[in-house]
Design a protein around this motif. Structure first.
Motif, PDB file in Angstrom:
ATOM      1  N   ARG A   1       0.642  -1.194   0.203  1.00  0.00           N
ATOM      2  CA  ARG A   1      -0.171  -0.085  -0.158  1.00  0.00           C
ATOM      3  C   ARG A   1       0.904   1.245  -0.044  1.00  0.00           C
ATOM      4  O   ARG A   1       0.592   2.244  -0.551  1.00  0.00           O
ATOM      5  N   ILE A   2       1.915   1.331   0.944  1.00  0.00           N
ATOM      6  CA  ILE A   2       2.911   2.481   0.828  1.00  0.00           C
ATOM      7  C   ILE A   2       3.275   2.809  -0.500  1.00  0.00           C
ATOM      8  O   ILE A   2       3.531   3.752  -0.987  1.00  0.00           O
ATOM      9  N   ARG A   3       3.845   1.723  -1.169  1.00  0.00           N
ATOM     10  CA  ARG A   3       4.491   1.676  -2.589  1.00  0.00           C
ATOM     11  C   ARG A   3       3.370   2.410  -3.547  1.00  0.00           C
ATOM     12  O   ARG A   3       3.822   3.226  -4.182  1.00  0.00           O
ATOM     13  N   ARG A   4       2.069   1.710  -3.477  1.00  0.00           N
ATOM     14  CA  ARG A   4       1.320   2.312  -4.539  1.00  0.00           C
ATOM     15  C   ARG A   4       0.850   3.719  -4.251  1.00  0.00           C
ATOM     16  O   ARG A   4       0.575   4.498  -5.012  1.00  0.00           O
ATOM     17  N   ALA A   5       0.540   4.017  -2.648  1.00  0.00           N
ATOM     18  CA  ALA A   5       0.013   5.247  -2.322  1.00  0.00           C
ATOM     19  C   ALA A   5       1.138   6.177  -2.663  1.00  0.00           C
ATOM     20  O   ALA A   5       0.723   7.345  -3.036  1.00  0.00           O
ATOM     21  N   GLY A   6       2.294   5.941  -2.648  1.00  0.00           N
ATOM     22  CA  GLY A   6       3.240   6.832  -2.796  1.00  0.00           C
ATOM     23  C   GLY A   6       3.613   7.328  -4.221  1.00  0.00           C
ATOM     24  O   GLY A   6       3.699   8.456  -4.574  1.00  0.00           O
ATOM     25  N   GLN A   7       3.444   6.085  -5.133  1.00  0.00           N
ATOM     26  CA  GLN A   7       3.307   6.570  -6.633  1.00  0.00           C
ATOM     27  C   GLN A   7       2.254   7.425  -6.829  1.00  0.00           C
ATOM     28  O   GLN A   7       2.126   8.147  -7.916  1.00  0.00           O
ATOM     29  N   LYS A   8       1.013   7.067  -6.244  1.00  0.00           N
ATOM     30  CA  LYS A   8      -0.173   7.795  -6.424  1.00  0.00           C
ATOM     31  C   LYS A   8      -0.030   9.333  -6.345  1.00  0.00           C
ATOM     32  O   LYS A   8      -0.417  10.174  -7.100  1.00  0.00           O
ATOM     33  N   ILE A   9       0.502   9.430  -5.068  1.00  0.00           N
ATOM     34  CA  ILE A   9       0.810  11.082  -4.543  1.00  0.00           C
ATOM     35  C   ILE A   9       1.701  11.690  -5.568  1.00  0.00           C
ATOM     36  O   ILE A   9       1.630  12.724  -5.965  1.00  0.00           O
ATOM     37  N   LYS A  10       2.803  10.820  -5.803  1.00  0.00           N
ATOM     38  CA  LYS A  10       3.863  11.385  -6.827  1.00  0.00           C
ATOM     39  C   LYS A  10       3.073  11.861  -8.019  1.00  0.00           C
ATOM     40  O   LYS A  10       3.454  13.133  -8.568  1.00  0.00           O
ATOM     41  N   THR A  11       2.344  11.126  -8.534  1.00  0.00           N
ATOM     42  CA  THR A  11       1.576  11.413  -9.985  1.00  0.00           C
ATOM     43  C   THR A  11       0.901  12.637  -9.799  1.00  0.00           C
ATOM     44  O   THR A  11       0.807  13.677 -10.768  1.00  0.00           O
ATOM     45  N   GLU A  12       0.067  12.651  -8.582  1.00  0.00           N
ATOM     46  CA  GLU A  12      -0.950  13.654  -8.315  1.00  0.00           C
ATOM     47  C   GLU A  12      -0.316  15.178  -8.289  1.00  0.00           C
ATOM     48  O   GLU A  12      -0.712  16.059  -8.574  1.00  0.00           O
TER      49      GLU A  12
END
Length: 641
Positions: free
Chosen positions: A471-482
């Protein structure tokens, strides 16, 4: 009016106050010869705090007690011989991130982190098992003394043996839960800074017991508040009694006089109430009542007010003016009183937005529209894991973000040792992205095995810890994209935006040192040749480095670099050196270390240096190390393992 004491200071109460700072759980209430309650020290508990074995001796007093409490206190204080082993392949930005994800029993993790993070954590949030009758709780072994506990702890625990179901049919239903939680809460208090605070989610099953437990650990005077969180947005009709729409969040400060919640940002709705009906140069304002209840006023606040147009305004029954007549007339002259567009309205005070607090106090009821609800939390996780429903009971990240907003500043450390699906880590990264913060998180999660029939298991996630890390990996990438940026990328003006979406995975394991290191009396003469090296053969140099960091109390999130140093003695030799936070610590665990390498390393003038005890090429080199550093780098602290 206070009376003079007319006696010398009460040193007993002063001593009690001093002990209360160290052992708040040992302060209790007792009756004196006049049957009056006063503070006293629970000497049985104090003896238990200072003893390595269970101390008996109950006496009548006000306290929270349950079967297993003394054993829980004993295990909180008992030492362990374990370590944290780094896992690069499961980490993100291992060398540079300041975030930690610790996989293992949180009781072990809390003990291992004590020295490093003592008094450094600003906020702790935990969401422990609610003890609903279906929960699994940690099974701790208390039926042993410190020596046997230390001996046992050299062995790695099997995951399956760490959890037991705490069914309501169990006669120790509440006791088992309290025994599990007590040592963990007690150790957690040590992490908090003097202005630190802990938030604990709970429901009605154990809310009363949890508060009593925290009163004992933190001191009743450090209770801040109980938040009621609206966790559901629609009622449940298939219930016997009431549809439960809330959970609690209990808040305790390390020292209440040092902690105050941050104000929440004003909403657009709040600001919309301010208008500028008369084009006042001081900006937008809203009108507020110019009268108060009569019982709060003095004689000078009762009068007939004459408006600028000559109209006289009398007071309603039971009311008085907020101000005396001279003050109110001056406010009229300063255009701070509003009589309406035609000048005939009841006078009102103009409250300018620029003069009010640029924030609002947090209330004790949190609506789901403001901080999210259970369904939002599940959707949030499902959006990150579209392939399956991997976690059934997450908290919404908006809920944790609200906690972060009122309790932390931009550079604080946040700890969550019941990490679950890692909502806290998600919320930290999200808030950092929004306010350019550099908050750091420490997540701790037991690798609790997922049910083989669950969707998570079928999707390939064998443990809750695996779900949390992903979850941290995916949430981090999502936040990075946003937000369109990463850590150390810069704004157009060149300033740095410190967005850290990485985490360093560390796993609780048995010590890197062989068992004989802890029990040398078990070594026989004939075994000496097998123990020339006291380090287990399956451990890497990086494993040793992190045990050194723990032992020395060095921040585990500091940047680490690795360098190969070539030296020429009788031949050219190469040695691998770890440098922590630049020159703060240098560590070399290679064998065959010669004097030429020692001199080269000393030229770097590290603050601390550590070698392997069996790593030197000869006894003379080992003896000369301190002399070499004394000549070249006299301020370096030297140790071996």
């Amino acid at each position: 009016m206070n009376k003079l004491k007319l006696h010398t200071p009460d040193f007993i109460q002063a001593n009690i106050a001093k002990l209360a700072e160290l052992f708040p759980n040992c302060v209790t209430e007792t009756g004196d010869e006049h049957a009056e309650l006063k503070y006293a020290i629970d000497f049985d508990l104090l003896r238990q705090e200072l003893s390595g074995v269970i101390v008996e001796g109950p006496q009548e007093r006000y306290q929270l007690n349950w079967p297993g409490k003394r054993e829980a206190l004993l295990t909180a204080n008992a030492p362990i011989a374990k370590t944290l082993r780094p896992c690069r392949e499961e980490s993100v930005d291992f060398d540079t991130t300041q975030n930690l994800y610790i996989e293992g029993d949180n009781l072990d993790a809390l003990k291992l982190l004590q020295e490093t993070y003592l008094g450094k954590v600003k906020m702790i949030y935990i969401d422990p098992p609610y003890n609903t009758g279906n929960d699994f709780i940690y099974e701790d072994d208390f039926a042993e003394n410190t020596e046997s506990y230390l001996q046992r702890s050299n062995q790695k625990d099997e995951v399956g043996n760490r959890l037991v179901a705490n069914n309501e049919s169990n006669g120790r239903f509440h006791s088992d839960w309290l025994t599990m939680l007590y040592p963990r809460i007690k150790l957690a208090r040590n992490f908090l800074s003097e202005d630190g605070v802990i938030f604990i989610s709970i429901d009605d099953n154990e809310q009363a017991n949890l508060k009593r437990l925290c009163d004992e650990v933190f001191g009743e005077q450090n209770f801040v508040s109980t938040i009621v969180w609206e966790k559901r947005y629609s009622p449940q009709n298939a219930v016997k009694w009431f549809s439960e729409s809330h959970d609690f969040i209990i808040i305790y400060a390390k020292n209440k006089i040092n902690w105050y919640p941050n104000l929440l940002a004003r909403s657009d709705e709040m600001n919309a109430r301010y208008r500028n009906l008369d084009n006042d140069l001081r900006g937008v304002w809203k009108s507020v009542d110019s009268t108060a209840q009569a019982g709060h006023g003095t004689k000078s606040q009762f009068y007939v007010l004459t408006a600028p147009n000559g109209k006289q305004h009398t007071l309603p029954n039971g009311r008085c003016w907020l101000y005396t007549e001279p003050v109110l007339q001056q406010m009229i002259k300063d255009n701070r009183i509003w009589f309406g567009a035609d000048g005939n309205n009841v006078p009102a005070v103009k409250r300018f937005l620029s003069e009010v607090k640029q924030g609002t106090a947090c209330q004790t009821i949190w609506k789901y529209v403001d901080v999210g609800h259970n369904q939002e939390a599940k959707k949030e996780v499902n959006d990150l894991f579209p392939e399956s429903t991997v976690f059934e009971t997450p908290k919404p990240s908006r809920l944790i973000k609200r906690i972060l907003q009122i309790s932390t500043d931009k550079n604080d450390i946040i700890l969550d040792f019941f990490s679950g699906s890692a909502t806290s880590a998600h919320a930290v990264m999200q808030l950092n992205a929004e306010d350019d913060g550099n908050r750091k998180f420490i997540m701790v999660q037991l690798p609790e095995v997922c049910d083989e029939k669950s969707e998570a298991y079928k999707a390939g996630y064998k443990t809750i810890a695996e779900i949390g890390k992903e979850r941290i990996r995916r949430a981090g990438q999502k936040i990075k994209t946003e937000v369109g940026r990463m850590k150390n990328e810069t704004k157009p003006d060149g300033s740095v935006l410190p967005l850290d979406i990485g985490f360093r995975v560390l796993k609780v394991d048995s010590s890197n040192m062989k068992d004989v290191y802890y029990q040398p009396d078990q070594l026989k003469q004939g075994d000496l040749e097998h123990f020339t090296d006291n380090i287990k053969p399956d451990r890497t140099a990086e494993d040793l480095l992190f045990q050194v960091l723990l032992d020395w109390g060095v921040d585990l999130s500091l940047p680490i670099s690795q360098e190969t140093i070539l030296v020429k003695d009788e031949q050219i030799s190469s040695f691998t050196v770890f440098f922590v936070d630049g020159n703060a610590l240098a560590a070399c665990f290679d064998t065959g270390i010669n004097e030429a390498f020692v001199k080269e390393l000393a030229k770097r003038q590290p603050l601390r240096v550590v070698f392997r005890d069996a790593g030197f090429s000869s006894d003379s080199v080992k003896i000369n190390v301190e002399q070499v550093f004394k000549l070249i780098s006299p301020n370096t602290e030297i140790k071996v393992i």
